[in-house]
Design a protein around this motif. Structure first.
Motif, PDB file in Angstrom:
ATOM      1  N   MET A  71       0.843  -1.193   0.000  1.00 29.24           N
ATOM      2  CA  MET A  71       0.000   0.000   0.000  1.00 29.24           C
ATOM      3  C   MET A  71       0.881   1.248   0.000  1.00 29.24           C
ATOM      4  SD  MET A  71      -2.445   1.442   3.061  1.00 29.24           S
ATOM      5  CE  MET A  71      -2.616   3.240   3.226  1.00 29.24           C
ATOM      6  N   GLY A  72       0.487   2.263  -0.779  1.00 33.98           N
ATOM      7  CA  GLY A  72       1.209   3.527  -0.795  1.00 33.98           C
ATOM      8  C   GLY A  72       0.307   4.680  -0.382  1.00 33.98           C
ATOM      9  N   PHE A  73       0.885   5.643   0.299  1.00 41.10           N
ATOM     10  CA  PHE A  73       0.118   6.818   0.705  1.00 41.10           C
ATOM     11  C   PHE A  73       1.081   7.962   0.999  1.00 41.10           C
ATOM     12  CE2 PHE A  73       1.648   5.836   4.849  1.00 41.10           C
ATOM     13  CZ  PHE A  73       1.448   6.961   5.655  1.00 41.10           C
ATOM     14  N   TRP A  74       0.541   9.167   1.079  1.00 43.42           N
ATOM     15  CA  TRP A  74       1.300  10.269   1.640  1.00 43.42           C
ATOM     16  C   TRP A  74       0.454  10.865   2.761  1.00 43.42           C
ATOM     17  CZ3 TRP A  74      -0.047  15.452   1.987  1.00 43.42           C
ATOM     18  CH2 TRP A  74      -1.165  15.853   1.252  1.00 43.42           C
ATOM     19  N   GLN A 119       1.838   5.744  11.597  1.00 42.31           N
ATOM     20  CA  GLN A 119       1.771   4.917  12.796  1.00 42.31           C
ATOM     21  C   GLN A 119       0.493   4.077  12.820  1.00 42.31           C
ATOM     22  OE1 GLN A 119       2.141   7.135  16.453  1.00 42.31           O
ATOM     23  NE2 GLN A 119       1.739   5.367  17.740  1.00 42.31           N
ATOM     24  N   LEU A 120      -0.629   4.696  12.473  1.00 43.36           N
ATOM     25  CA  LEU A 120      -1.900   3.982  12.477  1.00 43.36           C
ATOM     26  C   LEU A 120      -1.952   2.932  11.370  1.00 43.36           C
ATOM     27  CD1 LEU A 120      -4.411   6.879  13.232  1.00 43.36           C
ATOM     28  CD2 LEU A 120      -3.465   5.189  14.805  1.00 43.36           C
ATOM     29  N   TYR A 121      -1.438   3.279  10.193  1.00 38.84           N
ATOM     30  CA  TYR A 121      -1.425   2.319   9.100  1.00 38.84           C
ATOM     31  C   TYR A 121      -0.529   1.124   9.421  1.00 38.84           C
ATOM     32  CZ  TYR A 121      -4.040   5.179   5.800  1.00 38.84           C
ATOM     33  OH  TYR A 121      -5.035   5.869   5.155  1.00 38.84           O
ATOM     34  N   LYS A 133       4.040   1.840   2.409  1.00 38.52           N
ATOM     35  CA  LYS A 133       5.054   2.765   1.897  1.00 38.52           C
ATOM     36  C   LYS A 133       4.526   4.186   2.012  1.00 38.52           C
ATOM     37  CE  LYS A 133       7.831   4.131  -2.099  1.00 38.52           C
ATOM     38  NZ  LYS A 133       8.295   3.786  -3.451  1.00 38.52           N
ATOM     39  N   GLN A 134       5.264   5.045   2.711  1.00 33.46           N
ATOM     40  CA  GLN A 134       4.886   6.450   2.861  1.00 33.46           C
ATOM     41  C   GLN A 134       5.712   7.308   1.910  1.00 33.46           C
ATOM     42  OE1 GLN A 134       5.903   8.366   6.577  1.00 33.46           O
ATOM     43  NE2 GLN A 134       4.286   9.890   6.376  1.00 33.46           N
ATOM     44  N   TYR A 135       5.023   8.158   1.137  1.00 37.31           N
ATOM     45  CA  TYR A 135       5.688   9.138   0.288  1.00 37.31           C
ATOM     46  C   TYR A 135       5.790  10.453   1.073  1.00 37.31           C
ATOM     47  CZ  TYR A 135       4.726   5.859  -3.521  1.00 37.31           C
ATOM     48  OH  TYR A 135       4.669   4.740  -4.326  1.00 37.31           O
ATOM     49  N   PRO A 136       6.851  11.233   0.886  1.00 39.42           N
ATOM     50  CA  PRO A 136       7.069  12.417   1.727  1.00 39.42           C
ATOM     51  C   PRO A 136       6.084  13.551   1.512  1.00 39.42           C
ATOM     52  CG  PRO A 136       8.762  12.254   0.024  1.00 39.42           C
ATOM     53  CD  PRO A 136       7.991  10.978  -0.018  1.00 39.42           C
ATOM     54  N   PHE A 156      -2.190  -1.032  -4.041  1.00 41.44           N
ATOM     55  CA  PHE A 156      -3.273  -0.072  -3.867  1.00 41.44           C
ATOM     56  C   PHE A 156      -2.742   1.153  -3.153  1.00 41.44           C
ATOM     57  CE2 PHE A 156      -3.561  -2.202   0.224  1.00 41.44           C
ATOM     58  CZ  PHE A 156      -4.096  -1.267   1.115  1.00 41.44           C
ATOM     59  N   ILE A 157      -3.412   2.270  -3.356  1.00 40.50           N
ATOM     60  CA  ILE A 157      -2.958   3.537  -2.802  1.00 40.50           C
ATOM     61  C   ILE A 157      -4.133   4.271  -2.166  1.00 40.50           C
ATOM     62  CG2 ILE A 157      -1.009   3.853  -4.371  1.00 40.50           C
ATOM     63  CD1 ILE A 157      -2.778   5.567  -6.144  1.00 40.50           C
ATOM     64  N   LYS A 158      -3.815   5.107  -1.208  1.00 40.53           N
ATOM     65  CA  LYS A 158      -4.817   6.015  -0.661  1.00 40.53           C
ATOM     66  C   LYS A 158      -4.629   7.372  -1.319  1.00 40.53           C
ATOM     67  CE  LYS A 158      -4.677   8.692   2.851  1.00 40.53           C
ATOM     68  NZ  LYS A 158      -4.564   9.334   4.185  1.00 40.53           N
ATOM     69  N   ILE A 159      -5.683   7.876  -1.931  1.00 40.06           N
ATOM     70  CA  ILE A 159      -5.605   9.167  -2.599  1.00 40.06           C
ATOM     71  C   ILE A 159      -6.846   9.988  -2.279  1.00 40.06           C
ATOM     72  CG2 ILE A 159      -4.194   8.316  -4.503  1.00 40.06           C
ATOM     73  CD1 ILE A 159      -6.755   8.321  -6.216  1.00 40.06           C
ATOM     74  N   SER A 160      -6.791  11.243  -2.644  1.00 38.99           N
ATOM     75  CA  SER A 160      -7.940  12.136  -2.529  1.00 38.99           C
ATOM     76  C   SER A 160      -8.701  12.165  -3.847  1.00 38.99           C
ATOM     77  CB  SER A 160      -7.463  13.548  -2.174  1.00 38.99           C
ATOM     78  OG  SER A 160      -8.475  14.502  -2.416  1.00 38.99           O
TER      79      SER A 160
END
Length: 414
Positions: free
Chosen positions: A48-51, A58-60, A79-82, A103-107
């Motif tokens: 999973m990727g997100f920023w 921490q929660l993820y 994976k955290q993007y800056p 999969f990614i978390k996006i707006s």
């Protein structure tokens, strides 16, 4: 070649690659709640990727550590993007190289272009196969992520845009009730601008500009109403505050975004969103602030931001990726995010949101009138052009009027 041309070419290339590639996933069995145990047919690792903030990570990570309680054969890596800019700049190259997350978390703000260019997986068939319960989410949250009748994300949250005010600076300036119109904001900004403190930070970013636009009854109309009179009036309001010397951009102060300016006390007001709560908790926990609806121009209007979990078109195991995405909306994780100011898309939890986040209570009425962003299909090109022209005129000394700026952009998106 410009960055825009490189990006556009890469997206088109990726679209072709996805069209030619064979894709599929294992149809694994699962129960219909992310809070009840279920198994999969084989061991699989999902990425999973997100920023976002340190609190988000921490929660993820905690959720990922516990996914085996629900899906014993899924291992979830985070994976955290800056930053959001890094996220969207790096992700296309990762997709091309075959190393992108599953999969990614996006707006929803940046999703429309990628959906229309076929980079995300429609979830409807996968939902049935994975037996995930989409009735847990509010109808409005689901609809934000539907395009041409297809579901493209597991919704995670939705929340209107808002207006943030530094409470201590406001009281120190001897001001009374908080502003409800942009005219009142402009007046207050003059009183708040002293020394190193600016009355308002206006980030020359499409999210912030769109909130101004909607408060004047305007909108981008997916590219058809870019130069409308309402949009021109909104931009003129922004230009006037810069001309009066009460507004500042993050870039001019050496910051990356408006939250940094606000947290450092160098601006007393800003448009923003629920993410301010989590950010300020870490960046400046002693800062006292209030959140109110986006001020009125000629009407009540603001953006509706929704985060969702999107499965990429080339995910190695789409079925497992959907299950992992669905798992991320489990009650424990969603409740923890609610403590950071995020309104869950899960209906039963959303009902508790404003009780747990009383600082956002005044925003609740905006749920009724806030709307999607309405960017053109070629979203990145539009937002890049809008930001460049605003920066050229506000920071670079160009002399175009808001009407001239929007007329030029409109010609490119007919």
């Amino acid at each position: 070649m410009s960055k825009l041309k490189k990006f556009t070419g890469l997206v088109l290339s990726l679209t072709l690659l996805f069209a030619l590639a064979a894709c599929g996933g294992n149809n694994e069995s699962a129960n219909n709640s992310p809070n009840s145990a279920a198994g999969t047919d084989q061991k699989v690792t999902v990425n999973m990727g997100f920023w976002g903030t340190a609190q988000d990570l921490q929660l993820y990570q905690e959720a990922a550590n516990n996914i085996s309680e629900v899906y014993p054969n899924i291992t979830l890596n985070i994976k955290q993007y800056p930053s959001s800019e890094q996220f969207w700049n790096v992700l296309p190259g990762e997709i091309a190289a075959g190393v992108a997350p599953d999969f990614i978390k996006i707006s929803n703000e940046g999703a429309f272009e990628y959906i229309k260019k076929d980079l995300f997986t429609p979830l409807d068939d996968l939902i049935s196969a994975a037996k995930v319960d989409m009735t847990r989410y509010s109808e409005s949250s689901l609809n934000i992520w539907k395009v041409d009748g297809k579901q493209y994300a597991v919704p995670n949250s939705d929340m209107p845009g808002m207006f943030l005010i530094n409470e201590d600076l406001w009281k120190k300036a001897g001001l009374g009730e908080y502003p409800t119109t942009w005219s009142e904001v402009a007046t207050a900004a003059k009183a708040l601008t002293k020394g190193d403190v600016h009355g308002i930070v206006i980030n020359l970013d499409a999210f912030h500009i769109t909130n101004y636009v909607k408060s004047f009854g305007g909108g981008w109309g997916n590219g058809t109403t870019i130069n409308s009179p309402e949009n021109v009036e909104a931009l003129q309001t922004i230009f006037d505050m810069y001309e009066d010397g009460v507004a500042v951009t993050p870039k001019s102060l050496g910051f990356g975004w408006d939250g940094e300016v606000f947290s450092n006390g160098q601006a007393a007001m800003s448009t923003g969103g629920y993410w301010y709560k989590g950010y300020l908790k870490d960046a400046n926990p002693d800062l006292k602030y209030v959140a109110v609806p986006v001020p009125k121009g000629t009407t009540q209007g603001s953006t509706m931001s929704s985060d969702g979990y999107v499965v990429l078109k080339d995910a190695k195991n789409k079925d497992a990726a959907l299950k992992a995405a669905y798992y991320m909306t489990n009650d424990k994780t969603e409740s923890a995010f609610m403590d950071l100011g995020i309104n869950p898309a899960v209906t039963k939890l959303s009902d508790q949101y404003f009780e747990k986040n009383p600082e956002f209570k005044s925003i609740q009425p905006a749920l009724e009138y806030s709307t999607d962003f309405g960017y053109p299909t070629d979203t990145k090109r539009f937002t890049d052009e809008l930001v460049k022209k605003l920066e050229d005129n506000i920071l670079g000394g160009a002399k175009q009027t808001p009407q001239e700026i929007l007329d030029e952009i409109q010609k490119d998106f007919k």
